[in-house]
Design a protein around this motif. Structure first.
Motif, PDB file in Angstrom:
ATOM      1  N   LEU A   1     -11.894   2.608  -0.420  1.00 23.91           N
ATOM      2  CA  LEU A   1     -12.217   1.394  -1.169  1.00 23.91           C
ATOM      3  C   LEU A   1     -12.317   0.181  -0.237  1.00 23.91           C
ATOM      4  O   LEU A   1     -13.146  -0.706  -0.441  1.00 23.91           O
ATOM      5  CB  LEU A   1     -11.151   1.128  -2.230  1.00 23.91           C
ATOM      6  CG  LEU A   1     -11.374   1.747  -3.604  1.00 23.91           C
ATOM      7  CD1 LEU A   1     -10.129   1.575  -4.456  1.00 23.91           C
ATOM      8  CD2 LEU A   1     -12.577   1.111  -4.297  1.00 23.91           C
TER       9      LEU A   1
ATOM     10  N   SER B   1       0.839  -1.204   0.000  1.00 24.16           N
ATOM     11  CA  SER B   1       0.000   0.000   0.000  1.00 24.16           C
ATOM     12  C   SER B   1       0.873   1.252   0.000  1.00 24.16           C
ATOM     13  O   SER B   1       0.605   2.222  -0.716  1.00 24.16           O
ATOM     14  CB  SER B   1      -0.914   0.026   1.226  1.00 24.16           C
ATOM     15  OG  SER B   1      -1.637  -1.173   1.322  1.00 24.16           O
TER      16      SER B   1
ATOM     17  N   GLN C   1      -3.548   7.007  -0.099  1.00 24.30           N
ATOM     18  CA  GLN C   1      -3.933   6.191   1.050  1.00 24.30           C
ATOM     19  C   GLN C   1      -5.422   6.375   1.348  1.00 24.30           C
ATOM     20  O   GLN C   1      -6.128   5.433   1.683  1.00 24.30           O
ATOM     21  CB  GLN C   1      -3.090   6.585   2.277  1.00 24.30           C
ATOM     22  CG  GLN C   1      -3.244   5.641   3.467  1.00 24.30           C
ATOM     23  CD  GLN C   1      -2.874   4.192   3.122  1.00 24.30           C
ATOM     24  OE1 GLN C   1      -1.834   3.923   2.549  1.00 24.30           O
ATOM     25  NE2 GLN C   1      -3.764   3.260   3.456  1.00 24.30           N
TER      26      GLN C   1
ATOM     27  N   THR D   1      -2.008   5.683  -6.385  1.00 19.78           N
ATOM     28  CA  THR D   1      -3.263   6.041  -5.724  1.00 19.78           C
ATOM     29  C   THR D   1      -2.908   6.713  -4.402  1.00 19.78           C
ATOM     30  O   THR D   1      -1.735   6.820  -4.054  1.00 19.78           O
ATOM     31  CB  THR D   1      -4.145   4.798  -5.490  1.00 19.78           C
ATOM     32  OG1 THR D   1      -5.398   5.208  -4.944  1.00 19.78           O
ATOM     33  CG2 THR D   1      -3.479   3.815  -4.531  1.00 19.78           C
TER      34      THR D   1
ATOM     35  N   VAL E   1       2.589   1.820  -3.458  1.00 18.28           N
ATOM     36  CA  VAL E   1       1.725   2.333  -4.526  1.00 18.28           C
ATOM     37  C   VAL E   1       1.295   3.774  -4.255  1.00 18.28           C
ATOM     38  O   VAL E   1       1.045   4.529  -5.181  1.00 18.28           O
ATOM     39  CB  VAL E   1       0.495   1.433  -4.824  1.00 18.28           C
ATOM     40  CG1 VAL E   1       0.931   0.052  -5.286  1.00 18.28           C
ATOM     41  CG2 VAL E   1      -0.440   1.326  -3.648  1.00 18.28           C
TER      42      VAL E   1
ATOM     43  N   ASN F   1      -7.816   7.039  -0.763  1.00 20.34           N
ATOM     44  CA  ASN F   1      -8.595   6.280  -1.728  1.00 20.34           C
ATOM     45  C   ASN F   1      -8.596   4.795  -1.362  1.00 20.34           C
ATOM     46  O   ASN F   1      -9.640   4.123  -1.415  1.00 20.34           O
ATOM     47  CB  ASN F   1      -8.025   6.492  -3.136  1.00 20.34           C
ATOM     48  CG  ASN F   1      -8.917   5.878  -4.200  1.00 20.34           C
ATOM     49  OD1 ASN F   1     -10.131   5.910  -4.076  1.00 20.34           O
ATOM     50  ND2 ASN F   1      -8.304   5.306  -5.232  1.00 20.34           N
ATOM     51  N   LEU F   2      -7.446   4.274  -0.952  1.00 20.82           N
ATOM     52  CA  LEU F   2      -7.362   2.860  -0.557  1.00 20.82           C
ATOM     53  C   LEU F   2      -8.247   2.592   0.659  1.00 20.82           C
ATOM     54  O   LEU F   2      -8.955   1.589   0.714  1.00 20.82           O
ATOM     55  CB  LEU F   2      -5.915   2.482  -0.223  1.00 20.82           C
ATOM     56  CG  LEU F   2      -4.994   2.143  -1.386  1.00 20.82           C
ATOM     57  CD1 LEU F   2      -3.610   1.789  -0.859  1.00 20.82           C
ATOM     58  CD2 LEU F   2      -5.559   0.973  -2.202  1.00 20.82           C
ATOM     59  N   ASP F   3      -8.220   3.502   1.628  1.00 18.90           N
ATOM     60  CA  ASP F   3      -9.047   3.324   2.831  1.00 18.90           C
ATOM     61  C   ASP F   3     -10.535   3.326   2.475  1.00 18.90           C
ATOM     62  O   ASP F   3     -11.303   2.495   2.957  1.00 18.90           O
ATOM     63  CB  ASP F   3      -8.757   4.432   3.853  1.00 18.90           C
ATOM     64  CG  ASP F   3      -7.377   4.273   4.489  1.00 18.90           C
ATOM     65  OD1 ASP F   3      -6.812   3.161   4.396  1.00 18.90           O
ATOM     66  OD2 ASP F   3      -6.869   5.257   5.060  1.00 18.90           O
TER      67      ASP F   3
END
Lengths: 121, 217
Positions: free
Chosen positions: A96, A79, A90, A88, A82, A92-94
């Motif tokens: 998602l 994570s 962090q 991306t 990337v 956006n990852l959270d």
């Protein structure tokens, strides 16, 4: 394949079988491993970038004594990489991650869990 | 850690009756999130990821399940226990899923063949069978196994007599199935270890049979 680079199976601390293959305790661990292999093959990051990101997570304080959180560290390292590479954020990852959890809860048994099933999407 | 069910009480209600069959752990969801982003960016292809995953074993792997089956074949008391309380019988061999799911063993007989299917989530007894094969997770397997189990079995090279019934078991997040295949004829003299070598992963899902003594898959 990057013949001049070590393979991801040479990652520090990777649990391995007697035959030298990586071993996974749960399916998501294998998926995380496979994604990392693919990104490395594509040259998205180098072996040394990966090894550094992973080591950073592995040597954080508060790890479980039995190392059962090895792949938690792996996912955290991936994570981080990337986001550092601006693929991306962090955030956006959270978002998602939460979205996938809502999607799973909202999906009736017998249907594929799809991101579209998140009622808040 | 948060709970999604703290606003109603459980009393004498059976907690395993509820309909929230699907649930992603934090890590499962994180990996799905990464996969989503990387796929959107064209950096990975989920099919290629599955192909890589398929080449690896798991620590636990299908050998654990083979041990369970071989013991059931050679120890009637264990087989009986497995039939009544598979979760406890399997745990006695040291195999437990970390998510606390319950196991049920379904026994193939001369009259009935069992086949296990699942949703596309995590409903797979990986504590005993290792990683799910790619075809198991694919939508066509699940839908066709329910509608036309005999046809699906034939594609796996398993042709059953018409008189043999096929029961299809749909796994849930809380209850997972392992098929106990029929013990092949001519294996009376084999010990548990040799018997375990006859038990394939597919035979414990029901898409295969145990290897006959001296035969091949």
């Amino acid at each position: 394949m990057n013949a001049h680079e070590p393979s991801l199976t040479a990652s520090p601390g990777l649990p391995k079988s007697n035959e030298g293959d990586p071993v996974f305790a749960e399916p998501w661990q294998a998926e995380a491993f496979a994604m990392t292999v693919r990104l490395h093959e594509k040259g998205v990051f180098s072996w040394s970038e990966w090894a550094e990101a992973l080591s950073h997570e592995l040597y954080k304080p508060g790890r479980r004594a039995d190392a059962s959180d090895y792949f938690d560290c792996w996912v955290a390292a991936l994570s981080r990489l990337v986001t550092e590479l601006s693929i991306t954020s962090q955030d956006n990852l959270d978002q998602l991650t939460r979205s996938w959890q809502r999607a799973a809860e909202a999906t009736p048994h017998g249907r594929p869990i799809l991101l579209e099933n998140d009622p808040e999407r | 850690m948060t709970s999604h069910s703290h606003d109603h009480d459980h009393d004498d209600h059976d907690d395993h009756d509820h309909h929230h069959d699907n649930h992603f752990s934090e890590m499962q969801a994180r990996v799905k999130a990464l996969e989503t982003v990387l796929t959107q960016k064209g950096l990975i292809d989920p099919a290629a990821i599955d192909a890589i995953v398929d080449t690896y074993e798991t620590k636990i792997g299908p050998r654990n399940g083979a041990h369970v089956v071989a013991k059931a074949w050679s120890d009637p008391d264990f087989a009986d226990w497995l039939g009544r309380d598979a979760t406890a019988a399997i745990a006695s061999l040291g195999y437990t899923g970390r998510q606390g799911e319950h196991m049920r063993a379904v026994f193939n007989t001369p009259e009935t063949h069992n086949l296990v299917v699942c949703t596309l989530c995590s409903c797979y007894p990986w504590a005993v069978l290792g990683l799910p094969p790619v075809w198991y997770k694919a939508p066509p397997y699940r839908s066709r196994a329910v509608i036309d189990p005999r046809g699906v079995l034939e594609e796996f090279g398993v042709t059953l007599p018409d008189a043999k019934k096929i029961r299809v078991w749909d796994s849930t997040a809380e209850l997972r199935y392992i098929v106990i295949p029929e013990r092949p004829a001519g294996t009376e003299d084999l010990g548990q270890e040799a018997l375990a070598d006859l038990v394939t992963r597919d035979s414990m899902i029901g898409t295969g049979l145990a290897i006959t003594a001296g035969g091949t898959r």
